[in-house]
Motif scaffolding. Structure first.
Motif, mmCIF file in Angstrom:
data_model
loop_
_atom_site.group_PDB
_atom_site.id
_atom_site.type_symbol
_atom_site.label_atom_id
_atom_site.label_comp_id
_atom_site.label_asym_id
_atom_site.label_seq_id
_atom_site.Cartn_x
_atom_site.Cartn_y
_atom_site.Cartn_z
ATOM 1 N N MET A 183 0.830 -1.204 0.000
ATOM 2 C CA MET A 183 0.000 0.000 0.000
ATOM 3 C C MET A 183 0.869 1.259 0.000
ATOM 4 O O MET A 183 0.595 2.225 -0.719
ATOM 5 C CB MET A 183 -0.919 0.003 1.222
ATOM 6 C CG MET A 183 -1.940 -1.103 1.243
ATOM 7 S SD MET A 183 -3.023 -1.101 -0.198
ATOM 8 C CE MET A 183 -3.728 0.529 -0.063
ATOM 9 N N ILE A 184 1.927 1.246 0.813
ATOM 10 C CA ILE A 184 2.816 2.415 0.871
ATOM 11 C C ILE A 184 3.511 2.615 -0.471
ATOM 12 O O ILE A 184 3.647 3.742 -0.972
ATOM 13 C CB ILE A 184 3.855 2.233 1.996
ATOM 14 C CG1 ILE A 184 3.146 2.273 3.354
ATOM 15 C CG2 ILE A 184 4.921 3.314 1.930
ATOM 16 C CD1 ILE A 184 4.043 1.921 4.513
ATOM 17 N N GLY A 185 3.938 1.496 -1.093
ATOM 18 C CA GLY A 185 4.583 1.601 -2.403
ATOM 19 C C GLY A 185 3.629 2.152 -3.456
ATOM 20 O O GLY A 185 4.019 3.000 -4.278
ATOM 21 N N GLY A 186 2.384 1.697 -3.412
ATOM 22 C CA GLY A 186 1.387 2.206 -4.359
ATOM 23 C C GLY A 186 1.106 3.680 -4.166
ATOM 24 O O GLY A 186 0.999 4.443 -5.142
ATOM 25 N N MET A 187 1.035 4.101 -2.914
ATOM 26 C CA MET A 187 0.798 5.520 -2.624
ATOM 27 C C MET A 187 1.974 6.366 -3.088
ATOM 28 O O MET A 187 1.792 7.475 -3.603
ATOM 29 C CB MET A 187 0.568 5.716 -1.125
ATOM 30 C CG MET A 187 -0.751 5.156 -0.633
ATOM 31 S SD MET A 187 -0.868 5.215 1.155
ATOM 32 C CE MET A 187 -0.716 6.964 1.436
ATOM 33 N N THR A 188 3.184 5.850 -2.902
ATOM 34 C CA THR A 188 4.370 6.590 -3.345
ATOM 35 C C THR A 188 4.360 6.768 -4.857
ATOM 36 O O THR A 188 4.617 7.869 -5.380
ATOM 37 C CB THR A 188 5.645 5.839 -2.920
ATOM 38 O OG1 THR A 188 5.642 5.683 -1.506
ATOM 39 C CG2 THR A 188 6.880 6.594 -3.359
ATOM 40 N N ALA A 189 4.054 5.664 -5.567
ATOM 41 C CA ALA A 189 4.032 5.734 -7.030
ATOM 42 C C ALA A 189 2.950 6.672 -7.535
ATOM 43 O O ALA A 189 3.109 7.346 -8.563
ATOM 44 C CB ALA A 189 3.830 4.328 -7.602
ATOM 45 N N ASP A 190 1.842 6.746 -6.795
ATOM 46 C CA ASP A 190 0.714 7.560 -7.240
ATOM 47 C C ASP A 190 0.838 9.029 -6.834
ATOM 48 O O ASP A 190 0.417 9.925 -7.562
ATOM 49 C CB ASP A 190 -0.578 6.971 -6.664
ATOM 50 C CG ASP A 190 -1.809 7.719 -7.153
ATOM 51 O OD1 ASP A 190 -2.028 7.728 -8.382
ATOM 52 O OD2 ASP A 190 -2.536 8.293 -6.325
#
Length: 261
Positions: A183-190
């Motif tokens: 989830m943190i990785g997805g938020m960073t990418a977004d």
């Protein structure tokens, strides 16, 4: 005490800040449970520290997480072998899925339906149109909020014990950690973006576009490196969060002015 969580959940984002978002509100909602379950001052401090960390979930359904966290705190206060770190791990892993469900149901569907019905009355000159909107939206929302508060607490108390007895709690904690990192990785990418406009002439008609080179190495390499650097400053160097935000803004403007980004 579940009623206290329910009513306090309405203020979860009142003390919103970019460092912890709803963390302070989440902690405030759990204070009655913490005061009841823990007798020692250091235990209360540890529990408050656990829950004042970053929190963000659609609060129409986020009360399930609150109820579950409260039940886990109860288990932690009663059992010496309980892993207190699993509380935040499970909490973090549920934010994304519950926000996805809550945003879709309440912000994407129910709010639009309520607005559509209310607008029909409004076009006819009915002065009750705003009240109709509030009733259609808030009655299911508040009912869900209360039901999930109870469900989170009862489900947590019922299944946490069986998870420990079956030895699955360690597996659940590990799975929740992986989900949280995803989830943190997805938020960073977004959320974190960087695109440089730097170009270098190689002679003739040939031009080297720096952004193309970076994308060939790893798409999003600058945002993830920048995020990890900010995390390093916050966790290792203990940099003040407000100072870090100010520096990010200053450097963003600076790089934009000189034409790097």
């Amino acid at each position: 005490m579940l009623k206290q969580i329910f009513f306090r959940s309405f203020t979860v984002f009142a003390p919103f800040n970019y460092a912890k978002q709803g963390g302070s509100g989440f902690c405030y909602a759990l204070i009655p449970f913490i005061n009841k379950f823990y007798k020692e001052k250091n235990e209360k401090i540890s529990a408050l520290t656990r829950h004042i960390t970053w929190y963000n979930a659609t609060q129409n359904v986020g009360t399930f997480i609150m109820g579950l966290a409260a039940s886990m705190e109860k288990e932690n206060s009663e059992k010496d072998y309980f892993n207190a770190e699993s509380i935040n791990t499970v909490k973090a892993s549920l934010m994304g899925p519950f926000s996805g469900i809550g945003d879709t149901l309440f912000w994407g569907v129910l709010r639009v339906v309520a607005a559509g019905i209310a607008m029909t009355f409004g076009e006819q000159g009915n002065p009750l149109a705003p009240i109709i909107f509030l009733i259609i939206y808030n009655v299911p929302s508040i009912a869900t909020r209360w039901y999930l508060t109870k469900l989170g607490y009862t489900v947590g108390a019922k299944y946490i014990e069986s998870l420990y007895s079956s030895g699955l709690m360690g597996l659940l904690t590990k799975a929740a950690s992986i989900l949280g990192l995803i989830m943190i990785g997805g938020m960073t990418a977004d959320s974190v973006t960087f695109e440089t406009s730097l170009e270098f002439s190689l002679g003739g008609d040939q031009t080297l576009v720096l952004q193309d080179i970076l994308d060939q190495i790893f798409v999003g390499i600058v945002p993830i490196c920048f995020t990890l650097f900010c995390f390093y400053l916050l966790s290792k160097k203990k940099m003040n969060f407000a100072l870090l935000i100010a520096l990010v803004v200053v450097f963003g403007i600076f790089f934009s002015v000189i034409g790097i980004a």
